[in-house]
Design an enzyme around this catalytic site. Structure first.
Site, PDB file in Angstrom:
ATOM      1  N   GLU A 102       0.850  -1.200   0.000  1.00 38.52           N
ATOM      2  CA  GLU A 102       0.000   0.000   0.000  1.00 38.52           C
ATOM      3  C   GLU A 102       0.877   1.238   0.000  1.00 38.52           C
ATOM      4  OE1 GLU A 102      -0.500  -1.033   4.637  1.00 38.52           O
ATOM      5  OE2 GLU A 102      -1.916   0.468   3.909  1.00 38.52           O
TER       6      GLU A 102
ATOM      7  N   LYS B 133       2.538   4.531   1.274  1.00 37.43           N
ATOM      8  CA  LYS B 133       2.806   5.049   2.610  1.00 37.43           C
ATOM      9  C   LYS B 133       2.464   6.525   2.608  1.00 37.43           C
ATOM     10  CE  LYS B 133       6.211   5.168   6.297  1.00 37.43           C
ATOM     11  NZ  LYS B 133       6.205   6.609   6.552  1.00 37.43           N
TER      12      LYS B 133
ATOM     13  N   CYS C 102      16.278  40.077 -26.755  1.00 38.76           N
ATOM     14  CA  CYS C 102      16.294  40.949 -27.929  1.00 38.76           C
ATOM     15  C   CYS C 102      16.215  42.430 -27.593  1.00 38.76           C
ATOM     16  CB  CYS C 102      15.163  40.567 -28.888  1.00 38.76           C
ATOM     17  SG  CYS C 102      13.525  41.011 -28.287  1.00 38.76           S
TER      18      CYS C 102
ATOM     19  N   LYS D 167      11.027   3.408   0.824  1.00 42.56           N
ATOM     20  CA  LYS D 167      10.924   4.863   0.695  1.00 42.56           C
ATOM     21  C   LYS D 167      11.267   5.344  -0.715  1.00 42.56           C
ATOM     22  CE  LYS D 167      10.056   6.698   4.809  1.00 42.56           C
ATOM     23  NZ  LYS D 167      11.039   7.551   5.359  1.00 42.56           N
TER      24      LYS D 167
ATOM     25  N   TYR E 216      -5.220   1.368   8.053  1.00 42.17           N
ATOM     26  CA  TYR E 216      -4.350   0.310   7.553  1.00 42.17           C
ATOM     27  C   TYR E 216      -4.225  -0.900   8.468  1.00 42.17           C
ATOM     28  CZ  TYR E 216      -0.890   3.042  10.209  1.00 42.17           C
ATOM     29  OH  TYR E 216      -0.221   3.740  11.174  1.00 42.17           O
TER      30      TYR E 216
ATOM     31  N   CYS F  96      11.875  38.435 -31.986  1.00 39.41           N
ATOM     32  CA  CYS F  96      12.735  38.039 -30.860  1.00 39.41           C
ATOM     33  C   CYS F  96      13.304  36.656 -31.150  1.00 39.41           C
ATOM     34  CB  CYS F  96      11.919  38.024 -29.572  1.00 39.41           C
ATOM     35  SG  CYS F  96      12.811  37.325 -28.172  1.00 39.41           S
TER      36      CYS F  96
ATOM     37  N   ASP G 119       1.848  10.342   3.561  1.00 37.23           N
ATOM     38  CA  ASP G 119       2.623  11.312   4.309  1.00 37.23           C
ATOM     39  C   ASP G 119       1.653  12.146   5.130  1.00 37.23           C
ATOM     40  OD1 ASP G 119       4.971  12.295   5.108  1.00 37.23           O
ATOM     41  OD2 ASP G 119       5.464  13.336   3.247  1.00 37.23           O
TER      42      ASP G 119
ATOM     43  N   CYS H 194       7.766  39.501 -23.710  1.00 31.99           N
ATOM     44  CA  CYS H 194       8.518  40.279 -24.676  1.00 31.99           C
ATOM     45  C   CYS H 194       7.544  40.694 -25.771  1.00 31.99           C
ATOM     46  CB  CYS H 194       9.634  39.409 -25.254  1.00 31.99           C
ATOM     47  SG  CYS H 194      10.324  40.080 -26.785  1.00 31.99           S
TER      48      CYS H 194
HETATM   49  O1  JCF Z   1       0.556   5.066   5.462  1.00 32.23           O
HETATM   50  C1  JCF Z   1       1.336   5.017   6.381  1.00 32.23           C
HETATM   51  N1  JCF Z   1       2.021   6.085   6.665  1.00 32.23           N
HETATM   52  C2  JCF Z   1       1.511   3.764   7.166  1.00 32.23           C
HETATM   53  C3  JCF Z   1       2.241   3.758   8.342  1.00 32.23           C
HETATM   54  C4  JCF Z   1       0.905   2.603   6.702  1.00 32.23           C
HETATM   55  C5  JCF Z   1       1.045   1.425   7.418  1.00 32.23           C
HETATM   56  O2  JCF Z   1       0.453   0.309   6.983  1.00 32.23           O
HETATM   57  C6  JCF Z   1       1.792   1.382   8.635  1.00 32.23           C
HETATM   58  C7  JCF Z   1       2.380   2.586   9.088  1.00 32.23           C
HETATM   59  C8  JCF Z   1       3.105   2.524  10.275  1.00 32.23           C
HETATM   60  C9  JCF Z   1       3.203   1.328  10.963  1.00 32.23           C
HETATM   61  N2  JCF Z   1       1.884   0.219   9.326  1.00 32.23           N
HETATM   62  C10 JCF Z   1       2.589   0.204  10.469  1.00 32.23           C
HETATM   63  C11 JCF Z   1       2.681  -1.083  11.185  1.00 32.23           C
END
Ligand code: JCF
Length: 671
Positions: free
Chosen positions: A114, A116, A413, A316, A227, A434, A118, A428
């Site tokens: 899935e 991650k 120009c 990451k 999650y 030009c 932010d 311009c």
């Molecule tokens: O989407 C996330 N930032 C994310 C963080 C998703 C996950 O399934 C995570 C998590 C942090 C810890 N699962 C764990 C166990």
């Protein structure tokens, strides 16, 4: 009497909760927003008249509590873990090898994968289906109780759906985030009011959840994806991570629609590269992807090291932001004469590439961000987009150079620079006199989507113009081999290839030809619409504003751009010179309007057809004189929908446009 009102209130709440579920979890709104608002208002009115019947789980009770001084601590029964990181394929493979070593067996391992997000991790507790607590992660053992703020997030149900497997007490975890769209809108509004803006959606989400007054949080466009659920395998009979996500959905909790079940670390890698491609299109920020061993029994067997599970890892993305120094600020002149301020940077490595230029977009942005020569700045690279300066990072009292002023004359120009009122852009005024604009026009003409002259790249165009071998697009067709050979880094072979490519480009299509002229705001799609509408060049050159606006996708501005373009003598000369040089295309066979059974009708195709492809359906409709467009408008005769149609149906219904199915289409084609 009293019971009938309480019944009515109950019914309304259930109905609203069902709509919330359709909207947030299934992503399939069942009713229009106005209908939903009506239901909410009815409930509010009934509750106002009967305050004794208000309950905490009522959809009207999201923003209730008063501001507080600080957030009470919230202990986590099961610690909230962090995740280990991997940054490349080798590290991910090592992760899987460690798992197999630990399990002492070589089995195929499936993972859930899935994005991650932010945002900010939260834990929510539901008792008997009611939301009773929301907490931040904190240090993993203890977080802050932010229940009242959590309650304001509309996609979080205050009450879970009835379900045979719903445990008495359920703790779920997820990531609260702000959509990119929501973030942009919120910042735009803040800017308008002269308020502080947020640097990125993550900070915005975190800041919003830490508001002591929930009424402030309620105004922020926050969202959540869940999650995990703690102890889910003990509480229900699910045995895998992926099933547990499905179950959360059935409980009414929103799960990331991109989450997938994948085989082995190689499956993880495919997911990673798929998601990387979609990243810019998805409406939320992510900083990587998360993989979790799917089998919950294996997860338990693997356990934890320090504060991270052995059965999960974050893969990451390369860093996308970096700090560097502005060496100077230049103004680059584009094809349309627009002067774009560009920060020339001390080179810095961001997201896998070295960046030494970042755009500042326009003078408004330069002033708003107040970027100056010598400043330390944060730059951001989003996918394939040109890097941009996010903001300056200054020490208090730091001595700086003077603020940037818009140039009064074109740096290329020397002609006057003009700024059209209400536009952020400065230009311009010299047009094709030009050299920068001339170069831009020729580069556009030669580009892949235009005349597609292979081998004629930007650098070569610069050389040809600088050496005065060409000054306009038509000159390309009169280039001599010895002239080209005389250019730096140009061999005889390359020169022949270039000449052959120029020769080959003469045979083109009407739409490419129109597009290659570089009329302002006439992109590929509009050029194609123009080529469909006008039988030949002669009629296009006689078009007036009204006629042009009959074409879908052509509004008053574009129509005006086109008529101004064709009204100018020097543009007509270029067009004539190109035809004179031998540029040719086949005019479409004319469809005599009277014979064509579908003349005057416009259709939009959507979804998957069974018997035909969309392209062939489109061809067949056109052969019968119909127009086929991509967007639904009042002018659309009907939308033809196959399986899994998209939002076009909704739009059609909203506009009262007919919707036909594939059978209807086949009938149409027989007429
Ligand atoms: O989407 C996330 N930032 C994310 C963080 C998703 C996950 O399934 C995570 C998590 C942090 C810890 N699962 C764990 C166990």
């Amino acid at each position: 009497m009293a019971t009938s009102i309480s019944n009515k209130i109950k019914k309304l709440r259930e109905e609203i909760q069902q709509h919330n579920y359709s909207y947030y979890v299934l992503d399939e709104p069942a009713i229009p927003d106005v209908e939903y608002d009506k239901l909410m208002r009815s409930l509010q009115e009934l509750e106002e008249a009967n305050p004794n019947l208000i309950t905490a789980d009522s959809p009207t009770q999201r923003v209730g509590a008063k501001p507080i001084d600080s957030f009470p601590p919230a202990k986590h029964e099961v610690p909230m873990l962090s995740l280990g990181n991997v940054f490349d394929e080798a590290e991910l493979e090592a992760f899987e090898i460690r798992i197999k070593d630990r399990l002492k067996r070589d089995i195929n391992i499936d993972y859930t994968a899935e994005p991650k997000l932010d945002g900010l991790a939260v834990s929510l507790i539901y008792e008997k289906g009611m939301l009773v607590r929301g907490a931040t992660r904190g240090d993993g053992a203890t977080g802050e109780d932010i229940t009242e703020n959590i309650r304001t997030i509309k996609s979080i149900p205050l009450k879970l759906r009835k379900h045979k497997s719903l445990p008495k007490k359920l703790e779920v975890r997820g990531e609260v985030f702000m959509s990119k769209k929501g973030f942009d809108k919120m910042n735009a509004a803040a800017r308008k009011k002269g308020e502080k803006t947020f640097v990125n959606p993550r900070n915005a989400a975190a800041g919003s959840l830490r508001q002591l007054d929930p009424r402030n949080t309620a105004k922020r466009p926050l969202d959540i994806y869940f999650y995990s659920a703690t102890k889910i395998e003990e509480l229900t009979n699910v045995t895998t991570q992926y099933e547990s996500l499905q179950l959360l959905k059935e409980f009414g909790l929103k799960v990331c629609p991109e989450a997938k079940l994948v085989p082995g670390y190689r499956g993880c890698l495919s997911f990673y590269s798929e998601i990387s491609k979609q990243r810019d299109k998805l409406d939320y920020e992510m900083d990587g992807v998360v993989y979790k061993v799917n089998d919950l029994a294996l997860q338990n067997e693997l356990g934890f090291v320090s504060r991270a599970p052995r059965w999960a890892v974050a893969h990451k993305f390369p860093a996308q932001e970096a700090i560097t120094v502005v060496e100077r600020i230049e103004f680059q002149v584009g094809r349309t004469g627009a002067l774009t301020p560009v920060a020339k940077l001390e080179p810095v490595f961001v997201g896998g590439v070295t960046v030494s230029n970042a755009t500042l977009h326009n003078m408004d942005e330069v002033q708003r961000k107040d970027v100056r020569q010598g400043d330390k700045v944060i730059i951001r690279r989003a996918g394939d987009v040109i890097p941009e300066v996010v903001k300056t990072v200054l020490k208090p009292g730091e001595k700086r150079s003077k603020s940037v002023q818009a140039p009064e004359v074109c740096p290329e120009c020397g002609s006057d620079v003009v700024r059209i009122e209400d536009e952020a852009v400065i230009r311009c005024s010299a047009g094709l006199y030009c050299p920068a604009q001339r170069k831009g026009a020729i580069k556009h003409f030669a580009s892949r989507t235009a005349m597609d002259i292979e081998g004629l790249g930007d650098k070569l165009v610069d050389q040809l113009v600088d050496e005065q071998l060409i000054s306009s697009v038509q000159d390309l067709f009169y280039l001599q081999k010895d002239e080209i050979c005389a250019l730096e880094r140009m061999g005889e072979k390359s020169a022949s290839n270039l000449l052959a490519a120029i020769e080959a480009s003469k045979q083109t299509s009407f739409e490419r030809f129109i597009y290659s002229l570089g009329i302002r705001e006439v992109g590929v799609a509009t050029a194609s619409a123009l080529a469909d509408y006008f039988p030949d060049l002669k009629t296009l050159l006689k078009a007036d504003i009204e006629q042009l606006q009959n074409i879908d996708d052509v509004g008053p501005v574009v129509a005006d751009n086109i008529t101004s373009f064709i009204a100018q003598m020097h543009n007509r000369e270029v067009i004539e010179a190109l035809v004179e040089a031998g540029v040719r295309w086949k005019n479409k066979p004319k469809i005599t309007n009277k014979k064509a059974s579908l003349a005057g009708n416009t259709y939009v195709l959507t979804g998957t057809l069974e018997q035909l492809t969309r392209t062939s359906a489109s061809e067949k409709l056109k052969q019968l004189g119909a127009k086929v467009t991509s967007s639904v408008s009042k002018k659309t005769t009907a939308v033809i929908a196959g399986a899994n149609p998209g939002s076009k149906i909704t739009k059609a219904e909203a506009l009262g446009v007919k919707v036909l199915n594939e059978k209807d289409l086949l009938k149409l084609l027989k007429t």
